[in-house]
Design a protein around this motif. Structure first.
Motif, PDB file in Angstrom:
ATOM      1  N   TRP A  29       0.798   0.603   9.361  1.00 49.36           N
ATOM      2  CA  TRP A  29       1.091   1.274   8.088  1.00 49.36           C
ATOM      3  C   TRP A  29       1.194   2.767   8.323  1.00 49.36           C
ATOM      4  N   GLU A  30       2.127   3.396   7.636  1.00 54.26           N
ATOM      5  CA  GLU A  30       2.250   4.849   7.662  1.00 54.26           C
ATOM      6  C   GLU A  30       2.472   5.325   6.243  1.00 54.26           C
ATOM      7  N   GLY A  31       1.886   6.463   5.916  1.00 50.75           N
ATOM      8  CA  GLY A  31       2.055   7.030   4.591  1.00 50.75           C
ATOM      9  C   GLY A  31       1.006   8.075   4.327  1.00 50.75           C
ATOM     10  N   PRO A  32       0.944   8.560   3.087  1.00 46.09           N
ATOM     11  CA  PRO A  32       0.005   9.620   2.754  1.00 46.09           C
ATOM     12  C   PRO A  32      -1.445   9.135   2.747  1.00 46.09           C
ATOM     13  N   ALA A  61     -12.316  12.859  -8.302  1.00 44.87           N
ATOM     14  CA  ALA A  61     -11.270  12.790  -9.327  1.00 44.87           C
ATOM     15  C   ALA A  61      -9.944  13.333  -8.800  1.00 44.87           C
ATOM     16  N   SER A  62      -9.973  14.457  -8.104  1.00 41.65           N
ATOM     17  CA  SER A  62      -8.744  15.043  -7.559  1.00 41.65           C
ATOM     18  C   SER A  62      -8.154  14.156  -6.458  1.00 41.65           C
ATOM     19  N   ALA A  63      -9.013  13.595  -5.623  1.00 41.87           N
ATOM     20  CA  ALA A  63      -8.545  12.724  -4.543  1.00 41.87           C
ATOM     21  C   ALA A  63      -7.873  11.475  -5.107  1.00 41.87           C
ATOM     22  N   VAL A  64      -8.501  10.851  -6.098  1.00 42.88           N
ATOM     23  CA  VAL A  64      -7.931   9.643  -6.714  1.00 42.88           C
ATOM     24  C   VAL A  64      -6.613   9.976  -7.400  1.00 42.88           C
ATOM     25  N   SER A  65      -6.577  11.058  -8.135  1.00 44.17           N
ATOM     26  CA  SER A  65      -5.356  11.459  -8.840  1.00 44.17           C
ATOM     27  C   SER A  65      -4.205  11.693  -7.859  1.00 44.17           C
ATOM     28  N   ALA A  66      -4.470  12.430  -6.792  1.00 43.78           N
ATOM     29  CA  ALA A  66      -3.424  12.714  -5.794  1.00 43.78           C
ATOM     30  C   ALA A  66      -2.975  11.445  -5.092  1.00 43.78           C
ATOM     31  N   ALA A  67      -3.919  10.567  -4.746  1.00 39.26           N
ATOM     32  CA  ALA A  67      -3.570   9.318  -4.062  1.00 39.26           C
ATOM     33  C   ALA A  67      -2.756   8.405  -4.978  1.00 39.26           C
ATOM     34  N   ILE A  71       0.853  -1.192   0.000  1.00 36.28           N
ATOM     35  CA  ILE A  71       0.000   0.000   0.000  1.00 36.28           C
ATOM     36  C   ILE A  71       0.886   1.239   0.000  1.00 36.28           C
ATOM     37  N   GLY A  72       0.629   2.129  -0.960  1.00 36.36           N
ATOM     38  CA  GLY A  72       1.398   3.360  -1.058  1.00 36.36           C
ATOM     39  C   GLY A  72       0.660   4.585  -0.566  1.00 36.36           C
ATOM     40  N   ALA A  73      -0.677   4.514  -0.532  1.00 33.00           N
ATOM     41  CA  ALA A  73      -1.486   5.642  -0.067  1.00 33.00           C
ATOM     42  C   ALA A  73      -2.874   5.124   0.293  1.00 33.00           C
ATOM     43  N   LEU A  74      -3.584   5.910   1.096  1.00 33.32           N
ATOM     44  CA  LEU A  74      -4.961   5.600   1.453  1.00 33.32           C
ATOM     45  C   LEU A  74      -5.884   6.658   0.870  1.00 33.32           C
TER      46      LEU A  74
END
Length: 181
Positions: free
Chosen positions: A73-76, A98-104, A43-46
């Motif tokens: 787990w720790e991360g963005p 859309a912005s949330a998915v793109s940033a994640a 997992i790289g982001a939530l």
């Protein structure tokens, strides 16, 4: 590019949380789980829904309370909300899907974006953005609460089995004949 994965624990009858978002039902079942232990480093982001972000914590009273995967787990983290609270370290509040998915996805790199929250997962499915689903059933019947996927009047969504309890989304939100009338 990062894939969106909806990974969750649920009762055998398909509830993520009890009535009112109560997560205490899960506490007795927490502990080492080979599937979760193998997933966490991938997992790289939530991508988290606001209700889930504000919700009950099954790790209440433990050292991992208030942390993703009980502190495993720790991360963005990106929280989808139209009502951002005061800033929280490591958490970005985003107002549209859309912005949330793109940033994640950007933050996750080649790892997964783990989607947390039934409503945000439903929104991702409806937008054709969810790639995979990992269901981790817990041996209990809750009978009521927050369903893992609730879309009254919705249509069939095809899944392809990749591993036990792990599926690729192959057909996004085809409307049922009744929903189109």
């Amino acid at each position: 590019m990062a894939k969106l994965l909806y990974a969750f624990s649920c009762s055998v009858d398909g509830f993520l949380a009890g009535p009112g978002g109560d997560m205490s039902w899960l506490t007795p079942y927490l502990g080492p789980d080979p599937a979760v232990d193998a997933l966490i480093p991938r997992i790289g982001a939530l991508l988290v829904g606001r209700t889930t972000f504000d919700g009950d914590d099954p790790h209440r009273g433990s050292p991992g309370e208030g942390k993703a995967f009980g502190g495993g787990w720790e991360g963005p983290q990106f929280v989808l909300t139209h009502r951002p609270p005061a800033p929280v370290p490591g958490v970005t509040f985003v107002g549209d899907l859309a912005s949330a998915v793109s940033a994640a996805r950007e933050a996750a790199g080649q790892k997964y974006v783990n989607v947390l929250g039934a409503d945000v997962a439903r929104q991702c499915l409806e937008a054709g953005l969810l790639d995979e689903i990992l269901a981790l059933p817990v041996p209990v019947l809750l009978g009521d609460g927050v369903r893992m996927f609730d879309r009254p009047g919705g249509g069939t969504i095809g899944l392809e089995r990749l591993h036990p309890n792990w599926y690729r989304v192959i057909h996004q939100c085809r409307k049922s004949a009744a929903a189109m009338q």
